[in-house]
Design a protein around this motif. Structure first.
Motif, PDB file in Angstrom:
ATOM      1  N   ILE A 311      -0.397 -19.500 -32.388  1.00  0.00           N
ATOM      2  CA  ILE A 311       0.737 -19.578 -33.317  1.00  0.00           C
ATOM      3  C   ILE A 311       1.590 -18.314 -33.305  1.00  0.00           C
ATOM      4  O   ILE A 311       2.834 -18.387 -33.260  1.00  0.00           O
ATOM      5  N   PRO A 312       1.013 -17.117 -33.327  1.00  0.00           N
ATOM      6  CA  PRO A 312       1.865 -15.914 -33.379  1.00  0.00           C
ATOM      7  C   PRO A 312       2.766 -15.729 -32.163  1.00  0.00           C
ATOM      8  O   PRO A 312       3.790 -15.030 -32.277  1.00  0.00           O
ATOM      9  N   ILE A 313       2.429 -16.293 -31.017  1.00  0.00           N
ATOM     10  CA  ILE A 313       3.250 -16.080 -29.819  1.00  0.00           C
ATOM     11  C   ILE A 313       4.262 -17.191 -29.610  1.00  0.00           C
ATOM     12  O   ILE A 313       5.010 -17.169 -28.618  1.00  0.00           O
ATOM     13  N   ARG A 314       4.324 -18.152 -30.501  1.00  0.00           N
ATOM     14  CA  ARG A 314       5.308 -19.233 -30.363  1.00  0.00           C
ATOM     15  C   ARG A 314       6.717 -18.696 -30.632  1.00  0.00           C
ATOM     16  O   ARG A 314       6.919 -17.849 -31.512  1.00  0.00           O
ATOM     17  N   TYR A 315       7.678 -19.218 -29.890  1.00  0.00           N
ATOM     18  CA  TYR A 315       9.071 -18.793 -30.053  1.00  0.00           C
ATOM     19  C   TYR A 315       9.560 -19.105 -31.451  1.00  0.00           C
ATOM     20  O   TYR A 315      10.236 -18.277 -32.087  1.00  0.00           O
ATOM     21  N   TYR A 316       9.243 -20.295 -31.986  1.00  0.00           N
ATOM     22  CA  TYR A 316       9.728 -20.693 -33.297  1.00  0.00           C
ATOM     23  C   TYR A 316       9.216 -19.742 -34.374  1.00  0.00           C
ATOM     24  O   TYR A 316       9.963 -19.336 -35.287  1.00  0.00           O
ATOM     25  N   VAL A 317       7.942 -19.352 -34.272  1.00  0.00           N
ATOM     26  CA  VAL A 317       7.361 -18.454 -35.267  1.00  0.00           C
ATOM     27  C   VAL A 317       7.998 -17.069 -35.164  1.00  0.00           C
ATOM     28  O   VAL A 317       8.357 -16.453 -36.178  1.00  0.00           O
ATOM     29  N   ARG A 318       8.142 -16.558 -33.941  1.00  0.00           N
ATOM     30  CA  ARG A 318       8.746 -15.231 -33.768  1.00  0.00           C
ATOM     31  C   ARG A 318      10.199 -15.230 -34.228  1.00  0.00           C
ATOM     32  O   ARG A 318      10.676 -14.278 -34.847  1.00  0.00           O
ATOM     33  N   TRP A 319      10.920 -16.312 -33.952  1.00  0.00           N
ATOM     34  CA  TRP A 319      12.324 -16.429 -34.385  1.00  0.00           C
ATOM     35  C   TRP A 319      12.417 -16.468 -35.900  1.00  0.00           C
ATOM     36  O   TRP A 319      13.278 -15.807 -36.518  1.00  0.00           O
ATOM     37  N   THR A 320      11.539 -17.212 -36.545  1.00  0.00           N
ATOM     38  CA  THR A 320      11.539 -17.317 -38.000  1.00  0.00           C
ATOM     39  C   THR A 320      11.223 -15.972 -38.648  1.00  0.00           C
ATOM     40  O   THR A 320      11.890 -15.551 -39.613  1.00  0.00           O
ATOM     41  N   MET A 321      10.223 -15.281 -38.132  1.00  0.00           N
ATOM     42  CA  MET A 321       9.851 -13.987 -38.701  1.00  0.00           C
ATOM     43  C   MET A 321      10.969 -12.957 -38.516  1.00  0.00           C
ATOM     44  O   MET A 321      11.259 -12.166 -39.426  1.00  0.00           O
TER      45      MET A 321
END
Length: 478
Positions: A311-321
């Motif tokens: 989960i932490p390396i997903r683009y969507y998660v990194r973009w959201t954070m």
């Protein structure tokens, strides 16, 4: 790697001991492998072949003769040819009279013929004693050694002496003979190697249904609804987010289904007041598949762990954070720390870790190599007591994850609750029923039933009687 001494294996024996001569009709892969193993165990081998001069690749020490000549050499003959080639045996009826014929053949399909190959062989050679054996062992297993493959050899036949001779040979080879009775069992024995994961079909079909159902359920809530409501494209969620919801739901549901037949069986025993009545066939089959259901559930739980780690390396998660951080920095504000939220988050993670640890422990102890090293009480403690503890932890893990959202009307999408709410139905039912069953007033009666007591037991022939008062008292305990 240190080479293992063959003296350690039970199938090795002193070749100097005098052993009987065994004849093998057929020089194919299995016939050669079986002959090699028997030669290593001290048997004298004679091959019967339609072309003795052209036979090659045979083990050293074996003799090759024609069928008729080889038949005179031994009283026990292993038929290592396919059923469609049995015709030549009718010409040897007189030679084979009184001899033991071991049928090792298999078919290409289940119930391919009206009768089994062994029964067909008995019809062709009515004067011989036909025994079915060795069809569940492969040539590779014979070459690799019994420790690298299944040791069990199913044996059946109408003549007890002939069957015993074959079982003695099986033991000498270091294998385990299992007497299946008369030759009528040959058809079932021949069908056994053709079955593809017979005990895994129900778990596989059930898990496939659960995955497909919850996948499309989540697609409706997380992909179709946002697109219809606001035109938002959320199809990317089908790669990671939705599977990471489906897998834990399937794992929790299957784990609950492992213990559901047990509580159903307990309810039936309480209702009937006896343990001496058979359970319905569907319940019997369900209970036999519990190990497979548990292992499939463990597989889904492992997938959930792996998907969570990425989960932490997903683009969507990194973009959201990143966007949240920029937004807060621009607005010069920060979210206040919430102790209750921290407790919920840490509790959710801790419950998940403990639940998965016990899940893995259950899977390890179900392996034959491990379960054979513990006694019945230890195995029951792990699979039952720790199993229910695992179900409790995993159910609590799911409940804490949902928190107040499960009961909030805002969590409904098109009147559809969160998938985790549906996933909690079966586990909660199992745990509630189990809690009721362990109450002393009910557990006492159930224990007595499982120890042989019957509610409506009739007086026995030796004069034992149940007093009416005690019967009324025992009935009231239920």
């Amino acid at each position: 790697m240190e080479k293992t001494s063959t003296d350690a294996f039970p199938f090795t024996m002193n070749s100097s001991e005098k052993q009987e001569t065994v004849c093998i009709f057929g020089t194919g892969d299995f016939g050669r492998s079986l002959a090699l193993k028997m030669l290593q165990c001290g048997y004298s081998i004679v091959f019967g072949s339609r072309n003795p001069q052209k036979s090659s690749l045979l083990p050293n020490g074996a003799e090759v003769l024609s069928y008729s000549e080889a038949a005179w050499k031994s009283d026990i003959i292993i038929i290592a040819v396919h059923r469609e080639h049995y015709g030549f045996l009718t010409e040897l009826t007189e030679v084979l009279k009184g001899k033991t014929l071991v049928d090792i053949s298999n078919n290409l399909k289940i119930n391919q013929y009206p009768e089994s190959n062994a029964e067909y062989l008995a019809q062709l050679v009515p004067g011989a004693h036909v025994v079915k054996a060795f069809n569940t062992i492969s040539a590779w297993a014979l070459q690799s050694g019994a420790l690298d493959a299944n040791r069990q050899v199913f044996v059946c036949g109408n003549d007890s002496k002939a069957k015993q001779r074959v079982m003695d040979i099986v033991r000498t080879l270091g294998l385990t003979p299992l007497d299946q009775g008369s030759l009528m069992a040959a058809k079932e024995i021949e069908n056994y190697p053709l079955q593809l994961f017979p005990m895994w079909k129900f778990p596989f079909y059930l898990s496939a249904f659960l995955c497909v159902f919850f996948f499309f359920y989540c697609v409706i809530r997380d992909v179709i609804y946002p697109y219809v409501n606001s035109g938002k494209d959320s199809t990317f969620r089908m790669a990671i987010s939705i599977p990471n919801r489906v897998f834990p739901i399937a794992a929790l549901t299957l784990l609950a289904l492992v213990y559901l037949p047990g509580v159903i069986a307990a309810i039936l025993q309480l209702y009937r007041g006896t343990k001496y009545r058979r359970f319905p066939d569907w319940l019997d089959h369900w209970m036999l598949c519990r190990k497979q259901l548990g292992l499939v559930a463990l597989g889904f739980a492992s997938l959930h762990v792996l998907y969570t780690l990425v989960i932490p390396i997903r683009y969507y998660v990194r973009w959201t954070m990143k966007n949240r951080t920029i937004t807060q920095a621009t607005a010069k504000r920060e979210d206040p720390f919430s102790t209750s939220t921290a407790w919920l988050s840490d509790s959710y993670i801790a419950l998940g870790i403990l639940g998965f640890f016990l899940f893995v422990l259950l899977g390890i102890t179900s392996l034959p190599s491990v379960s054979n090293t513990v006694n019945w009480r230890e195995f029951r403690f792990v699979q039952s007591k720790l199993g229910y503890l695992t179900l409790i932890l995993c159910t609590a893990h799911t409940m804490v994850y949902g928190g107040k959202r499960f009961l909030s009307p805002s969590s409904l999408i098109w009147y559809l609750p969160s998938a985790y709410v549906i996933a909690l139905i079966i586990p909660c039912i199992v745990l509630v029923i189990k809690f009721v069953l362990v109450l002393p007033c009910i557990d006492k009666t159930l224990t007595r039933i499982r120890q042989g007591w019957e509610r409506n037991a009739k007086p026995t022939l030796n004069g034992e009687r149940y007093l009416k008062q005690s019967s009324v008292h025992l009935d009231s305990e239920l």
